[in-house]
Design a protein around this motif. Structure first.
Motif, mmCIF file in Angstrom:
data_model
loop_
_atom_site.group_PDB
_atom_site.id
_atom_site.type_symbol
_atom_site.label_atom_id
_atom_site.label_comp_id
_atom_site.label_asym_id
_atom_site.label_seq_id
_atom_site.Cartn_x
_atom_site.Cartn_y
_atom_site.Cartn_z
ATOM 1 N N THR A 141 0.836 -1.206 0.000
ATOM 2 C CA THR A 141 0.000 0.000 0.000
ATOM 3 C C THR A 141 0.866 1.248 0.000
ATOM 4 O O THR A 141 0.575 2.231 -0.697
ATOM 5 C CB THR A 141 -0.937 -0.009 1.213
ATOM 6 O OG1 THR A 141 -1.756 -1.186 1.168
ATOM 7 C CG2 THR A 141 -1.827 1.217 1.220
ATOM 8 N N ILE A 145 1.121 4.332 -2.724
ATOM 9 C CA ILE A 145 1.051 5.743 -2.348
ATOM 10 C C ILE A 145 2.253 6.512 -2.895
ATOM 11 O O ILE A 145 2.105 7.603 -3.469
ATOM 12 C CB ILE A 145 0.981 5.882 -0.813
ATOM 13 C CG1 ILE A 145 -0.372 5.363 -0.301
ATOM 14 C CG2 ILE A 145 1.181 7.336 -0.380
ATOM 15 C CD1 ILE A 145 -0.451 5.260 1.211
ATOM 16 N N SER A 264 -1.482 12.428 -7.032
ATOM 17 C CA SER A 264 -1.037 12.594 -5.645
ATOM 18 C C SER A 264 -2.224 12.687 -4.700
ATOM 19 O O SER A 264 -2.235 12.081 -3.619
ATOM 20 C CB SER A 264 -0.180 13.853 -5.510
ATOM 21 O OG SER A 264 1.009 13.751 -6.260
ATOM 22 N N THR A 267 -3.943 9.476 -3.627
ATOM 23 C CA THR A 267 -3.302 8.618 -2.625
ATOM 24 C C THR A 267 -3.905 8.829 -1.238
ATOM 25 O O THR A 267 -3.670 8.018 -0.331
ATOM 26 C CB THR A 267 -1.786 8.874 -2.552
ATOM 27 O OG1 THR A 267 -1.528 10.222 -2.137
ATOM 28 C CG2 THR A 267 -1.127 8.628 -3.898
ATOM 29 N N GLN A 270 -5.619 5.664 -0.244
ATOM 30 C CA GLN A 270 -4.825 4.574 0.317
ATOM 31 C C GLN A 270 -4.406 4.883 1.761
ATOM 32 O O GLN A 270 -4.302 3.984 2.587
ATOM 33 C CB GLN A 270 -3.589 4.312 -0.545
ATOM 34 C CG GLN A 270 -3.876 3.513 -1.796
ATOM 35 C CD GLN A 270 -4.746 4.275 -2.788
ATOM 36 O OE1 GLN A 270 -4.453 5.415 -3.129
ATOM 37 N NE2 GLN A 270 -5.808 3.648 -3.246
ATOM 38 N N MET A 271 -4.165 6.163 2.035
ATOM 39 C CA MET A 271 -3.831 6.534 3.412
ATOM 40 C C MET A 271 -5.008 6.239 4.348
ATOM 41 O O MET A 271 -4.826 5.724 5.456
ATOM 42 C CB MET A 271 -3.452 8.009 3.476
ATOM 43 C CG MET A 271 -2.189 8.354 2.688
ATOM 44 S SD MET A 271 -1.850 10.137 2.669
ATOM 45 C CE MET A 271 -0.557 10.230 1.414
#
Length: 433
Positions: A141, A145, A264, A267, A270-271
């Motif tokens: 993951t 990112i 960007s 992402t 995913q965080m």
């Protein structure tokens, strides 16, 4: 030392995928010929993304018939990644639709089997897989990112790459170009070479006989005699249809409405996934399986409504909130669902059941979603404009589908066992996290 090697492998595994998959839609939407005419059609966007589902359906056959029986896993990984990188780089050099489609399919046919194989290598080479696998898998993951942050930060000016903060005025983002494909191909070559230094992992089923019935997981169908299991499996497959709209269209949507560094910003999803994965065990104990999955499905409805009515100015917060919902959308339904189906399967059928679920969701469901998203993109293109679309109408389609599936699930799913094993090792990753 093995833990470090396996963590690097996971990082690169998902860096490769994240480097090109997210921004491919923008490339297909914005690439034009010398006359300023778009080269790729809207429906072609959905068709290309459908290749990941085709590859996901074929991958279990490759693993079951070849990878598990004849060759050491690290050597197969080297060969598949090397060939996949060559195909991806060749694809970046062509704008012929047929060759591009075949190139992406070829790359994904090489790449998809490596996902399960990298998981298998990890679990066979650590002392405590149940404890250590999640710690290693999270590097995947993080790799995704980092890839998104890198692609979003890079710009090109007069053929030269640089970071946006260092670039001269007039530099343009690399997101709607073939450069991410080249970056992914280069990183996959690096991954292929690195695989030769992984721990030796002999074929897990060498000398054993396996039937086509085993590979297809047909014995796993028996567990769907339970009404709740059947409803869960059907809902999982159907929810993947609106889910695929996110993976196919979001980056192109963000770039079209003028949001900078879209890769960007994506992402953030995913965080949030990492955060909600960490709190999932406690949330399961508090709410139970049924309500957790209902919340996860409802989040897809809310996300698409936010996309439908957000914009790049005063309502941009709706778009960011929709991206941040990713952790709930994925973890609360799909990860919880993997735990649920694993708890329902007899021990001897657990792998087969997970394989069948993967085939139906990441295969059939996402393929249908890819085709439908391409149709929606074409249906709501605005005539006589430079590549513009009615995004409100486009996003309302998956919102409506997700709402209908959620209502069906609420009405028919009744299983909510309070005691479940929340420490199950999940070996099937998200298709495009």
């Amino acid at each position: 030392m093995n833990t470090i090697k396996l963590s690097i492998m996971m990082f690169l595994q998902y860096f490769v995928w994240g480097a090109w998959y997210v921004t491919l839609g923008s490339y297909l939407l914005f690439t034009k010929d010398e006359n300023g005419v778009r080269i790729f059609t809207d429906q072609f966007v959905g068709s290309v993304y459908g290749n990941s589902a085709i590859a996901a359906m074929i991958a279990p056959f490759f693993i079951g018939l070849i990878a598990d029986r004849f060759f050491a896993a690290e050597k197969i990984l080297f060969a598949l990644h090397f060939l996949g990188a060559a195909l991806l780089y060749a694809t970046s050099l062509t704008t012929n639709s047929t060759l591009f489609w075949l190139g992406i399919l070829g790359h994904l046919l090489c790449y998809m089997p490596t996902i399960a194989m990298s998981n298998a290598i990890t679990m066979q080479n650590v002392p405590d897989p149940q404890k250590q696998f999640p710690q290693i898998r999270v590097l995947g993951t993080i790799g995704w990112i980092v890839a998104g942050l890198l692609i979003g930060a890079l710009v090109v000016s007069q053929g030269q790459l640089s970071f946006s903060s260092l670039a001269p005025e007039g530099a343009s983002s690399i997101e709607p170009t073939a450069i991410p494909l080249k970056i992914a191909a280069g990183s996959q070559i690096l991954l292929a070479i690195f695989c030769l230094f992984l721990p030796h992992t002999p074929p897990a089923m060498q000398g054993q006989t396996t039937t086509l019935r085993d590979i297809l997981g047909l014995d796993a169908i028996a567990i769907m005699k339970s009404p709740s299991v059947f409803v869960f499996v059907l809902s999982s497959m159907l929810i993947c249809i609106p889910l695929q709209f996110y993976y196919t269209l979001t980056n192109g949507y963000l770039n079209e409405i003028g949001i900078e560094n879209a890769a960007s910003k994506m992402t953030l999803g995913q965080m949030s996934e990492i955060f909600f994965m960490l709190i999932l065990p406690a949330t399961l104990t508090l709410l139970g399986i049924r309500w957790i999955m209902i919340v996860g499905m409802t989040a897809w409805v809310v996300r698409y409504l936010m996309f439908a009515y957000g914009n790049s100015t005063d309502l941009v917060w709706l778009i960011y909130a929709g991206i941040l919902l990713h952790g709930i959308c994925y973890d609360f339904f799909f990860v919880t669902g993997q735990i649920y189906i694993d708890s329902k399967a007899p021990p001897r059928l657990r792998s087969a059941v997970q394989g069948l679920l993967t085939f139906l969701t990441y295969g059939i469901g996402m393929y249908l979603g890819s085709i439908l998203s391409g149709w929606a993109l074409d249906r709501y293109a605005i005539p006589e404009t430079d590549n513009l679309h009615n995004w409100t109408n486009i996003w309302l389609i998956p919102a409506g589908l997700a709402l209908a599936i959620t209502i069906m699930f609420v009405a028919l799913f009744r299983d909510d066992r309070p005691a479940i094993d929340t420490n199950v090792v999940l070996v099937e990753p998200e298709p495009i996290t």
